[in-house]
Design a protein around this motif. Sequence first.
Motif: not given
Length: 970
Positions: A462, A516, A690-694, A697, A712-714, A718
Amino acid sequence: MRRNLTQLLISLLFFLFPTIFFIEKGMAQNTTIPVKVGVVLDLDTWVGKMGLSCISMALSDFYASHGHYKTRVVTKIRDSKRDVVGAAAAAVDLLQNEEVEAIIGPGSSMQANFMIGLGSKVRVPIISFSATSPSLSSLQSQYFIRATLNDSAQVPAIRAIVQAFGWREVVLIYVDNEYGNGVMPSLTSALLEVDAHVTYWSPIHPSVTDDQLVEELHKLMKMPTRVFIVHMLTPLGYRLFTKANEAGMMKEGYVWILTDGITDFLSALNASAIDSMQGVLGVKPHVPRTKELESFKIRWKKKIQEEYPTNEISELNIFGLWAYDAACALAMAVEKLGAGNFSLQKTNISRDSTGFESIRVSPVGPNILHSLLSTRFRGLSGDFQIGDGQLHTSAFQIVNVIGEGERGVGFWTPENGIVRRSNSTSKANLRAITWPGESPSVPKGWVLPTNGKKLKIGVPVKEGFSEFVKVTRDPKTNTTNITGYCIAIFDSVMQTLPYAYKYVPFETPDGKAAGSYDELVSQVYFQKYDAVVGDTTILANRSLYVDFTLPYTESGVSMIVPIINNKSKNAWVFLKPLTWDLWVTSACFFVFIGFVIWTLEHRINEDFRGPRSHQVGTIFWFSFSTLVFAQRERIISNLARFVMIIWFFVVLILTQSYTASLTSMLTVQQLKPTITDINELIRTGQRVGYQNGSFIFAFLKRMKFDESNLVKYDSPEQLDGLFSNGSRKGGIAAAFEEIPYTKLFLAKYCSKYTVVQPTYKFDGFGFVFPKHSPLVSDVSMRILNLTEGDQTAKFEKVWFEQNSSCLGLNSSPSSDSIGVDSFWGLFLIAGVASSAALIICMVTFLYENRDALVQLDPPTPVWRKIKALATRFDNKDLSSHTFRKSEMGERSGINGMDAVTASPATNYPPSPSSLSVQTQSNFAFSRPASEYGDPMSPNGQTSPETAFGIELANSNQEPKGVPEAVHVNN
């Protein structure tokens, strides 16, 4: 002469006929009806020899003790020669040539299939004491009677043993035939009920070679599972354990559990076989010890040695006892039918016309079957009772092979499970067990594979929140370095466990995340990774395919929103610290306390006297001036001083609380969240992050958020940028994040953002392992030890920057108003103290004027009495020490009567009521002046009775156009 001869013949017949009658009757009474019963066994095997001898002894013992029975079971014996075809041929021969009414046998489950079908067709009961396979029950033939226990009956006992020691994985080793395959489905299902997973099934062919057996054992050695359940008969079992001992599989760490197929014959094995089975556990049906059983064993051993003197094996086991009881049960069933059912059987023979024309259909077979099913008695093996076509389940004994034989360590009963004694109902641990390798410690049931392969641990890749997991690559050495809070926790846990492992990043060839978190978890299910370590949340849908350890972080999802400076400019903000009910209650108590103080001080304190309007003002002024302790009036009465002490304490607490609450509202409440309700976000269609890959979503979609509004954010940076832009400028209005990430984010940006309740419940971060992996329990136990200490706090301090000036995660930026609930105790104390002082004052006043009340004229109205009392109360209490200094001056300088006539306050002439008390004919205490002299006392003080009489006279006189004069002592 001839006549004499005739008489002689008649006499002889007279005497001989009764004799002949009784002889024939006696012969008829001694006649028994034979009932043919076939016996089909493998006569060259020990079970066959033992069974035949027990059947013979059973019938001999039965009819010896029941000599008057009319029926006799006659056995017709056939040898099945260890062959299925031989058993079938023997059965056909018995039915066709001997016309037997029942068959005892066969000796094995494989031989029983054809015989069961044949018996059902010709209605002849097939009674087996050694065919134990559960698959025979599926034939659903009512003519098959299993006078033995179904192999599935021992499954609950084996399951209880596995559960008692907490083993999670087992391997099943069984003979690959009807006997071995029959119990496998029920055993597998039972183990799953206690969360024990069968990792491998190892079928062994009955004619397996030694080389094939060794190869299979080596395959088992490479597996991590060390718990083996063996289900086979003695000859193959002996070979298996001999090779296992040679391969080193009977050392410490291994667990071997035997079914009754081998355990029943342990006493018959030689020393070499026992030596190769040291430490194994076994289950077998429990046979209660009785005098009859011990006597039978002695007689049977003598008989078997006479019949087979060269046979070294001479031990009786459960199958012999079941054969004995089955023969007795059949003899009982036949006798219950009576001899009449068998004497006419030759005339009622019918033939089957569908395939076996020469085999008759038994006319009494159904009757024998029903009689046998209802037969119950106490046999050598215990209670004999047939239910559902088989022997009723009894208790099982758990034995441990140690030394030269077996040793009982406990029992299992259907009612109480594992117990130490068979007649006990209380659960207890088993007796001490010696495990393989002579180890007293319970094996954990699994080890790492012997090939030394390291566990492959997948880790997420990540860009942001690297404090949890961070994957870096050294370009010079091309080595990967993986660090972070989650990695530190896992490394700390694994230091106490003997496992070798390596981290494998879940990434693409260019170093990016390969998918993910759900896709990462699925790699464990597809066996690409042995485990996953990282910030992986425990979810129900993921638990369908993998197992999680216990969580090692806090759980939950919260909403992060910006905060704004909302310094209140409301002109009425000073009213907000207290609720309206507290304001009203406080005001009422201020007035009440002022009234109480006035009541206590009015008669003795000049500061609380004067015109009525002045006195009312004094009440309000005095009470509210206590807010700032600015009252100027003196307090003289002790009761009033007591009340004021209590009231000052109440006022102090109230004002200090008000000041603190107002200060909080003017400072802390400047920070206000922009959004407080998730429904507001959904209703207004604002964008959220929401956090990317979480998994969040999917969570937001379930909460009815429009997918187009999800951003999404990382990284935390961000996320801060999205908040700065706002929802209308491509940013977001709120973000949903798990608590560990939320704490990390707020530690960096606590002055700009806050958390809004509620917190949605989730299970936190956990490590991922395959389903039923034994590592889960070991790692979870170490996680508990870690979290219960201070180690996790140290890791958090190292990896997470803590900002003590920030609000806590559960802190709220709002300040609530103070209500009555916070002060009702103080108000109660002040109210009780004030009321008590008021009551004491009034009681004292009434007591001092008690004589005047008693001497009043009875016709005087009550309201006039009350008015007179009020007037009296309004006067000064000249007996008080506050008025004593001025009494003499007032008496010498002013005459009471002159003061009235010369009063500048009125232009009216003196009222008769004020000039002469004696002239009032209706005055209750009116007497001549010459008798009492001046109405004033010698020291210038009017007595209470005299003053009260004057007041009452004045109140009784009706005005006649002339106003009353003002009293001197107003």
